[in-house]
Enzyme design. Structure first.
Site, PDB file in Angstrom:
ATOM      1  N   HIS A   1       0.820  -1.118  -0.405  1.00 59.26           N
ATOM      2  CA  HIS A   1       0.475   0.260   0.119  1.00 59.26           C
ATOM      3  C   HIS A   1       0.732   1.521   0.015  1.00 59.26           C
ATOM      4  CE1 HIS A   1      -4.063  -2.218   0.388  1.00 59.26           C
ATOM      5  NE2 HIS A   1      -3.310  -3.083   1.787  1.00 59.26           N
TER       6      HIS A   1
ATOM      7  N   ASP B   1       4.099   8.963  -2.108  1.00 55.08           N
ATOM      8  CA  ASP B   1       2.495   8.882  -1.815  1.00 55.08           C
ATOM      9  C   ASP B   1       2.152   6.953  -2.350  1.00 55.08           C
ATOM     10  OD1 ASP B   1       0.838   8.816   0.709  1.00 55.08           O
ATOM     11  OD2 ASP B   1      -0.125  10.361   0.300  1.00 55.08           O
TER      12      ASP B   1
END
Length: 761
Positions: free
Chosen positions: A461, A669
């Protein structure tokens, strides 16, 4: 539910409606009953002072204590004076206060011999912190102190919890004889030796050989009691809903507990009088606890799908945002698990020495859950250490923040082995396992070593770094080689997948056989992009909320005709909040006409309180906000409003819609779902502009329609922000329409389905 030592044998089946385990206690010669007070005998109240016992409780306990061969002990976390005040006058019962630190029998109170520093220092710290949050208060005890925050406003709870946890972790580092317990709307610092399970050997010694025990409790501290029982005893969870527990049965609440104890008193009196409990009599049938089916797992009949993550999802939705610890992952995976009859495995959130081999399985909820406790040292070495001080900064391309310590790497290896051992106990050898995120990079290889032959998938993730960065980690080859034990590796973007493929070739000698596939030791391993999405519906049509309406009305009044720039981020150095603030200030310098015409709101959601870098990040951000407002602000205009708190989904959706520009500008990110939430929340007739970092994973999907910027280039981001504020309605509508179509095309549900189809196909 079943409790199993990972190396042992699980129990057999118990019929869902069978009262036999409880009924059998009526006829045993000697019975000890350990019963919690708050939430078990009496309802939970807003404060401990408001929770009171009553005549019915006194009557029930007195009658049970008078039953032949029966000893009753009320076991509570309350201070002894408070416990004495509520039930101390009941004839014939014994008391255990402060989680076992004090015991009272017929001779009076006696302390548990403990060694260490009294918790006076942390009590003063928590008391001072509580004064800053209306509704909070610190409750001191002999060997513990409890911070209660049930009456703190929902919007402020997370900030309080983060601040308190940071202070507590720092204090515990200097006083390792203590531990942190997370209770229902409370944080307790407790001496490790003072736990409710100590009441079990104390009572068993007094009752003698052959005695049976019944334990009833509602919160996590009662699990210590349950864990200390043996196979002939009975544990009953008191809860209106299911959760993972070591208890064999469940009662709804205090009224059901009282009814059960009243029946037990009558039944034991009758057993002595008649030497039997007639099965058909009204007195013989107990109010049935809701037994939790015990089901053993064999190598051939495990669930078809097991999901593994570091933390467990909540058993039920909660109004406290802090408890939603797995975020959007829950919404994506729970439907897939439910459809396949799968199970979710993870850490329970508790740290208790010597308990990690106990695996609690709860099949009464959907999806089923399995969890285990951590050894106390793992939280610091594995989680705060290697996972968050080595992997997290390096994988976000910030190697200067990474540190490498041998003991932290050893703990990371050890915990991955424990996860693999737990997974091997709950799945068949040829089932499907899907592991998640950077905490579990080694678990696939550990499962293969245990003989697992089924399908193995992993989804990361966060970003995966390029080779030249990954090589700075001493154990990079071991990590890459371990990842190659999976059949399918998922990443948010094609770039992250390509980074892994390149590292696998260089560090593990894997052969590239296709654009997304490698061959290693005769196996084919695929690495592909599966961009995670959101469920857009709750953001497009948020629920009505009078409190939110009132707050947003006040915001509109304060803003007047000014434009609003919004940033919403978890407090983390990867999010680029200082760079964003500096760019906003620079925009006001480069475009002075905008002074007084635009304001910024930066929401920083509290995060990772026990990692010192995050406390330093918060201090730096708050200092920068003060500097900007002091330098550029006017009496009638505050350039930046900084909010350190969490918001619920409805509140966020409404706040997104108020914004003219959303600044989603991380330094790096994995995805950043705020960008997608903002798009879904907009009014299509008058949408705001998404200003998105090139380095957010979301940029790979959204680059064509979002306005992209470089957070490392202050002047460039300042000018991009000015452009966003000046963008025409026609251009805003066109960009938004394209972005919204993308948000609907790639959702959380489609993400899970795509990955599992590729893994299982």
């Amino acid at each position: 539910m079943v409790v199993s030592a990972l190396g042992g044998t699980m129990s057999g089946d118990v019929e869902p409606t069978s009262p036999e385990p409880i009924r059998a206690l009526a006829t045993v010669p000697t019975l000890g009953v350990l019963v919690d007070l708050d939430g078990t005998l009496i309802p939970i109240a807003s404060t401990p002072q408001q929770a009171q016992s009553d005549a019915e409780v006194a009557s029930v306990l007195r009658d049970l204590a008078r039953a032949p061969g029966t000893c009753v002990v009320v076991v509570s976390g309350r201070p002894r004076a408070s416990l004495d005040d509520r039930v101390g006058g009941i004839e014939g019962i014994d008391l255990v206060a402060e989680h076992g630190a004090w015991r009272r029998d017929e001779r009076g109170w006696s302390p548990l011999p403990l060694v260490g520093t009294p918790p006076d220092g942390i009590e003063r710290t928590l008391a001072a912190l509580a004064r800053a949050y209306p509704g909070a208060f610190a409750e001191p005890k002999t060997w513990s102190v409890c911070l209660h925050y049930r009456r703190v406003s929902a919007s402020s709870r997370e900030a309080l919890v983060v601040e308190a946890t940071h202070a507590i972790r720092g204090w515990i580092a200097q006083h390792p004889e203590y531990e942190l317990l997370e209770a229902d709307h409370a944080l307790e610092v407790r001496h490790r030796g003072a736990q409710k399970g100590t009441a079990v050997p104390w009572l068993r010694e007094r009752l003698g050989p052959g005695a049976r025990l019944l334990a009833l409790g509602d919160d996590l501290t009662d699990e210590d009691t349950f864990a200390s029982l043996d196979e002939h005893d009975v544990a009953v969870l008191v809860s209106p809903s299911e959760r993972t527990t070591r208890a064999a049965a469940r009662l709804e609440g205090p009224s059901e507990v009282r009814a059960l104890l009243r029946w037990l008193a009558r039944a034991r009196h009758r057993a002595v009088a008649h030497r039997d409990v007639t099965i058909g009599s009204s007195d013989s049938q107990p109010p049935p606890p809701l037994p939790r089916r015990r089901a053993a797992v064999s190598p051939d009949d495990g669930p078809p799908l097991v999901v593994i993550s570091n933390r467990m999802p909540d058993a039920a939705p909660s109004g406290d945002a802090r408890t939603r610890n797995v975020g959007g992952l829950v919404a994506a995976l729970e439907p897939a698990l439910a459809a396949r009859g799968g199970l979710w495995l993870g850490w329970s959130g508790r740290a208790r020495a010597g308990q990690h081999r106990d695996l609690a399985i709860d099949r009464s909820v959907v999806p089923a859950r399995a969890s285990f406790d951590f050894e106390p040292r793992w939280h610091e070495l594995y989680y705060n250490g290697f996972a968050n001080r080595s992997l997290w900064p390096l994988f976000h391309s910030l190697p200067e923040r990474a540190r490498y310590a041998d003991d932290e790497w050893a703990a990371y290896v050890e915990v991955n082995e424990v996860f693999a051992e737990a997974a091997s106990r709950v799945t068949s050898r040829n089932g499907t396992i899907w592991a998640h995120d950077y905490h579990l990079l080694l678990v696939g290889a550990a499962l293969r070593r245990r003989g697992f032959t089924g399908r193995l998938g992993h989804f990361l993730h966060i970003p995966f770094p390029p080779l030249d960065l990954l090589e700075t980690m001493p154990w990079a080859p071991e990590i890459v080689s371990a990842l190659l034990a999976f059949d399918l590796l998922g990443f948010h973007t094609r770039r992250f997948a390509a980074n892994f493929l390149a590292c696998a070739r260089e560090l593990a000698g894997a052969e590239r056989i296709a654009e997304d596939a490698l061959r290693v030791q005769g196996r084919v391993v695929r690495a592909r992009a599966f961009p995670l999405g959101i469920d857009p519906a709750p953001f497009e049509s948020p629920e009505d909320d009078e409190g939110v309406d009132e707050e947003l009305a006040q915001l509109r009044t304060a803003m007047g005709d000014r434009q609003l720039v919004l940033g919403v981020d978890r407090l983390d150095y990867t999010k680029g909040i200082p760079q964003r603030l500096e760019a906003f200030a620079r925009m006001l310098e480069l475009h002075p006409a905008l002074r007084g015409q635009v304001s910024m709101i930066q929401v920083a959601v509290p995060s990772r309180s026990d990692v010192p870098e995050y406390a330093a990040q918060r201090a730096a951000i708050e200092a920068l906000v003060g500097h900007i407002n002091g330098t550029l602000g006017e009496a009638h205009w505050v350039p930046v409003r900084y909010v350190y708190r969490s918001y619920g989904r409805t509140h966020l959706a409404r706040l997104y819609r108020e914004a003219d520009v959303a600044l989603v500008t991380p330094l790096r990110d994995g995805m950043n779902l705020v960008a997608k939430e903002f798009v879904a929340a907009q009014d299509a007739n008058d949408p705001g502009v998404l200003l998105l970092s090139h380095f957010a994973g979301a940029a790979e999907e959204m680059r064509a329609a979002a306005l992209c910027t470089n957070p490392y280039h202050r002047d460039g981001m300042a000018n991009d922000l000015a452009r966003a504020l000046a963008m025409s309605l026609e251009e805003r509508r066109a960009r938004h329409a394209e972005l919204l179509a993308m948000v609907h095309r790639t959702t959380s549900a489609s993400w899970a389905d795509a990955f599992l189809s590729a893994l299982e196909g």
